[in-house]
Design a protein around this motif. Structure first.
Motif, PDB file in Angstrom:
ATOM      1  N   THR A 102       0.840  -1.203   0.000  1.00  0.00           N
ATOM      2  CA  THR A 102       0.000   0.000   0.000  1.00  0.00           C
ATOM      3  C   THR A 102       0.876   1.255   0.000  1.00  0.00           C
ATOM      4  O   THR A 102       1.838   1.340   0.767  1.00  0.00           O
ATOM      5  N   PRO A 103       0.556   2.244  -0.843  1.00  0.00           N
ATOM      6  CA  PRO A 103       1.331   3.486  -0.833  1.00  0.00           C
ATOM      7  C   PRO A 103       1.412   4.095   0.556  1.00  0.00           C
ATOM      8  O   PRO A 103       0.419   4.111   1.306  1.00  0.00           O
ATOM      9  N   ALA A 104       2.577   4.608   0.897  1.00  0.00           N
ATOM     10  CA  ALA A 104       2.818   5.146   2.248  1.00  0.00           C
ATOM     11  C   ALA A 104       1.843   6.254   2.599  1.00  0.00           C
ATOM     12  O   ALA A 104       1.446   6.396   3.764  1.00  0.00           O
ATOM     13  N   VAL A 105       1.427   7.046   1.605  1.00  0.00           N
ATOM     14  CA  VAL A 105       0.511   8.154   1.875  1.00  0.00           C
ATOM     15  C   VAL A 105      -0.820   7.641   2.422  1.00  0.00           C
ATOM     16  O   VAL A 105      -1.444   8.283   3.276  1.00  0.00           O
ATOM     17  N   LYS A 106      -1.259   6.465   1.954  1.00  0.00           N
ATOM     18  CA  LYS A 106      -2.534   5.913   2.429  1.00  0.00           C
ATOM     19  C   LYS A 106      -2.388   5.293   3.817  1.00  0.00           C
ATOM     20  O   LYS A 106      -3.295   5.412   4.650  1.00  0.00           O
ATOM     21  N   VAL A 107      -1.268   4.648   4.076  1.00  0.00           N
ATOM     22  CA  VAL A 107      -1.023   4.073   5.404  1.00  0.00           C
ATOM     23  C   VAL A 107      -0.955   5.187   6.450  1.00  0.00           C
ATOM     24  O   VAL A 107      -1.581   5.105   7.515  1.00  0.00           O
ATOM     25  N   ALA A 108      -0.211   6.232   6.136  1.00  0.00           N
ATOM     26  CA  ALA A 108      -0.061   7.347   7.071  1.00  0.00           C
ATOM     27  C   ALA A 108      -1.403   8.015   7.353  1.00  0.00           C
ATOM     28  O   ALA A 108      -1.710   8.369   8.502  1.00  0.00           O
ATOM     29  N   ALA A 109      -2.211   8.197   6.320  1.00  0.00           N
ATOM     30  CA  ALA A 109      -3.507   8.841   6.503  1.00  0.00           C
ATOM     31  C   ALA A 109      -4.422   7.991   7.369  1.00  0.00           C
ATOM     32  O   ALA A 109      -5.145   8.517   8.233  1.00  0.00           O
ATOM     33  N   THR A 110      -4.397   6.674   7.182  1.00  0.00           N
ATOM     34  CA  THR A 110      -5.240   5.782   7.976  1.00  0.00           C
ATOM     35  C   THR A 110      -4.863   5.853   9.452  1.00  0.00           C
ATOM     36  O   THR A 110      -5.732   5.918  10.337  1.00  0.00           O
ATOM     37  N   LYS A 269      -7.062  19.878 -13.612  1.00  0.00           N
ATOM     38  CA  LYS A 269      -6.420  20.472 -12.427  1.00  0.00           C
ATOM     39  C   LYS A 269      -6.923  19.840 -11.134  1.00  0.00           C
ATOM     40  O   LYS A 269      -7.179  20.520 -10.135  1.00  0.00           O
ATOM     41  N   THR A 270      -7.029  18.519 -11.153  1.00  0.00           N
ATOM     42  CA  THR A 270      -7.473  17.793  -9.971  1.00  0.00           C
ATOM     43  C   THR A 270      -6.681  16.503  -9.856  1.00  0.00           C
ATOM     44  O   THR A 270      -6.126  16.007 -10.838  1.00  0.00           O
ATOM     45  N   MET A 271      -6.636  15.930  -8.657  1.00  0.00           N
ATOM     46  CA  MET A 271      -5.823  14.760  -8.384  1.00  0.00           C
ATOM     47  C   MET A 271      -6.655  13.485  -8.525  1.00  0.00           C
ATOM     48  O   MET A 271      -7.721  13.367  -7.913  1.00  0.00           O
ATOM     49  N   ALA A 272      -6.166  12.559  -9.326  1.00  0.00           N
ATOM     50  CA  ALA A 272      -6.806  11.243  -9.467  1.00  0.00           C
ATOM     51  C   ALA A 272      -5.764  10.162  -9.248  1.00  0.00           C
ATOM     52  O   ALA A 272      -4.687  10.203  -9.828  1.00  0.00           O
ATOM     53  N   GLU A 273      -6.087   9.180  -8.407  1.00  0.00           N
ATOM     54  CA  GLU A 273      -5.227   8.007  -8.312  1.00  0.00           C
ATOM     55  C   GLU A 273      -5.527   7.101  -9.503  1.00  0.00           C
ATOM     56  O   GLU A 273      -6.461   7.346 -10.280  1.00  0.00           O
ATOM     57  N   GLY A 274      -4.754   6.032  -9.634  1.00  0.00           N
ATOM     58  CA  GLY A 274      -4.928   5.157 -10.784  1.00  0.00           C
ATOM     59  C   GLY A 274      -6.332   4.607 -10.908  1.00  0.00           C
ATOM     60  O   GLY A 274      -6.942   4.625 -11.984  1.00  0.00           O
ATOM     61  N   ALA A 275      -6.875   4.096  -9.805  1.00  0.00           N
ATOM     62  CA  ALA A 275      -8.229   3.552  -9.835  1.00  0.00           C
ATOM     63  C   ALA A 275      -9.254   4.641 -10.137  1.00  0.00           C
ATOM     64  O   ALA A 275     -10.224   4.411 -10.860  1.00  0.00           O
ATOM     65  N   GLY A 302      -8.577  10.116  -5.017  1.00  0.00           N
ATOM     66  CA  GLY A 302      -7.450  10.977  -5.360  1.00  0.00           C
ATOM     67  C   GLY A 302      -6.237  10.761  -4.485  1.00  0.00           C
ATOM     68  O   GLY A 302      -5.371  11.636  -4.390  1.00  0.00           O
ATOM     69  N   ASN A 303      -6.151   9.598  -3.844  1.00  0.00           N
ATOM     70  CA  ASN A 303      -5.035   9.324  -2.931  1.00  0.00           C
ATOM     71  C   ASN A 303      -3.876   8.676  -3.680  1.00  0.00           C
ATOM     72  O   ASN A 303      -3.720   7.457  -3.682  1.00  0.00           O
ATOM     73  N   ILE A 304      -3.063   9.498  -4.301  1.00  0.00           N
ATOM     74  CA  ILE A 304      -1.925   9.002  -5.056  1.00  0.00           C
ATOM     75  C   ILE A 304      -0.635   9.514  -4.421  1.00  0.00           C
ATOM     76  O   ILE A 304      -0.573  10.660  -3.947  1.00  0.00           O
ATOM     77  N   ASP A 305       0.376   8.664  -4.397  1.00  0.00           N
ATOM     78  CA  ASP A 305       1.680   9.036  -3.855  1.00  0.00           C
ATOM     79  C   ASP A 305       2.267  10.154  -4.712  1.00  0.00           C
ATOM     80  O   ASP A 305       2.360  10.017  -5.938  1.00  0.00           O
ATOM     81  N   PRO A 306       2.665  11.278  -4.115  1.00  0.00           N
ATOM     82  CA  PRO A 306       3.216  12.390  -4.909  1.00  0.00           C
ATOM     83  C   PRO A 306       4.405  12.004  -5.763  1.00  0.00           C
ATOM     84  O   PRO A 306       4.589  12.529  -6.858  1.00  0.00           O
ATOM     85  N   ARG A 307       5.230  11.074  -5.279  1.00  0.00           N
ATOM     86  CA  ARG A 307       6.388  10.647  -6.074  1.00  0.00           C
ATOM     87  C   ARG A 307       5.948   9.908  -7.329  1.00  0.00           C
ATOM     88  O   ARG A 307       6.532  10.071  -8.409  1.00  0.00           O
TER      89      ARG A 307
END
Length: 406
Positions: A102-110, A269-275, A302-307
């Motif tokens: 799981t991307p770190a951004v999602k783990v941290a947010a949880t 101009k909006t954030m989309a994750e792959g799914a 829209g929870n995509i890792d910035p990297r």
């Protein structure tokens, strides 16, 4: 059996407790696909995905005794955050099992929402096995990410909102993981307008619903940009709903998902994750299928890792030949680098990176290899630069940006 009335009841529960997200026309997407496209921005929920709808509808149904026991869920990120956030708001202890991938951004947010996170397994299936074990051993209430009537009903509230605003939609294009999102929305949409078409989208690497519907056994696994729909086990509740109400399931490649993520960022101009971008990826893959139709897309997360997002943007610039790398064989003498830099400047190229190497056996003893990455206007400009460098005697050869920039 889940009915429109169940979804309407869920909408009543959700009213005022989650955001009624905007649905807006997307003229730039319309120009790309030939359809009239409207986007439902579920990435604007507090946890940045549609999962809040089903999670809250399920959590709100628990008795006081059930809430005191605590809840457990497995998720690649968005269901995890939704359960953690709304469980905390309702005073319910939550444990979430997430794949180690799981991307770190999602783990941290949880974790930030107050849940206890257990990282286990490479896939959702492995995480589910651990979650079911903890559920049995500790008596926790299991909050399934898709195979639950209240979860499905909550997700279906999206279609009610979409058709309330645009009753003339011809088609909904919806990502499929386990099938909760598309099931709820297909039930609602077809009940409101039996003529509407519902099309599902899966990542090519995880064609689990495709396999179930077509009786095939395509390989299912691998590292996908759309980890939110990287599901190997389809739902027992969702499969018959999809078989009855969904007209088609399209499979999209990783490069198509990348292109769609980039399009959401650069055009909308909006954030989309792959799914979240899978619906658009399907339209970009098969524009003729949707041409002339009024199509509703659900930007479901829209929870995509910035990297990862930064990498996608560079890769898309490379695909569009707005960033180009080439290798030159040059004389190893003073002033040559300056001459090449001046030449590139005269050609209108902006130098991003230079790698100058001498100790290679594939260049003359008095020569050197020069790898250069530049910004260009487009394909024609890149070809102009290459032709000029060839005329100057530098024998340019195109290479991948990643070979130079790492």
């Amino acid at each position: 059996m889940i009915r429109l009335s169940d979804i309407e009841d869920a909408q009543t529960i959700l009213n005022g407790r989650i955001l009624r997200t905007p649905m807006l026309p997307a003229p730039k997407f319309s120009a790309l696909t030939g359809a009239e496209v409207f986007v439902k921005y579920e990435n604007l929920q507090v946890t940045n995905s549609f999962k809040e709808r089903g999670a809250l509808n399920k959590l709100a149904s628990l008795t006081a005794q059930d809430r005191a026991r605590g809840v457990i869920a497995m998720s690649a990120g968005n269901h995890a955050q939704a359960v953690a956030y709304h469980a905390a708001r309702l005073g319910i202890a939550a444990t979430i099992v997430m794949p180690v991938t799981t991307p770190a951004v999602k783990v941290a947010a949880t974790r930030a929402y107050g849940a206890t996170v257990v990282l286990h397994g490479e896939t959702i299936a492995e995480s589910q096995a651990r979650a079911e074990d903890l559920h049995a051993r500790h008596g926790l209430i299991f909050i399934h990410p898709y195979d639950d009537p209240r979860i499905i009903a909550g997700q279906g509230s999206i279609a009610i909102e979409m058709l309330d605003e645009r009753p003339d939609l011809d088609c909904l294009v919806v990502p499929i993981g386990g099938g909760g999102l598309i099931s709820g929305n297909a039930i609602a949409a077809k009940a409101i307008n039996p003529a509407i078409e519902v099309v599902g989208v899966e990542a090519e690497l995880y064609p689990s619903m495709w396999n179930a519907l077509h009786g095939e056994d395509r390989p299912c696994g691998g590292a996908t940009l759309a980890e939110g729909i990287a599901v190997k086990n389809v739902g027992k509740l969702t499969l018959p709903i999809i078989r009855e109400l969904v007209s088609d399931v399209l499979l999209v490649s990783e490069s198509q998902l990348e292109r769609a993520v980039n399009a959401y960022l650069t055009l909308q101009k909006t954030m989309a994750e792959g799914a979240g971008a899978a619906g658009l990826a399907a339209m970009l893959k098969e524009p003729a299928r949707f041409k002339g139709k009024r199509v509703g897309l659900i930007l479901c997360g829209g929870n995509i890792d910035p990297r990862i997002l930064a990498s996608i943007m560079v890769r898309e610039l490379e695909r569009g030949e707005q960033i180009v790398s080439f290798r030159l064989t040059i004389p190893d003498r003073p002033g040559v680098l300056g001459q090449i830099a001046t030449r590139l400047g005269d050609l209108g190229a902006n130098i991003l990176q230079v790698d100058h190497k001498r100790l290679f056996l594939d260049v003359p003893a008095k020569g050197a290899r020069l790898d250069v990455t530049v910004e260009t206007r487009d394909h024609a400009h890149a070809e102009e630069i290459m032709a000029a460098l060839a005329a100057d005697g530098y024998h340019p050869a195109r290479i991948h940006v990643s070979d130079v920039m790492g």
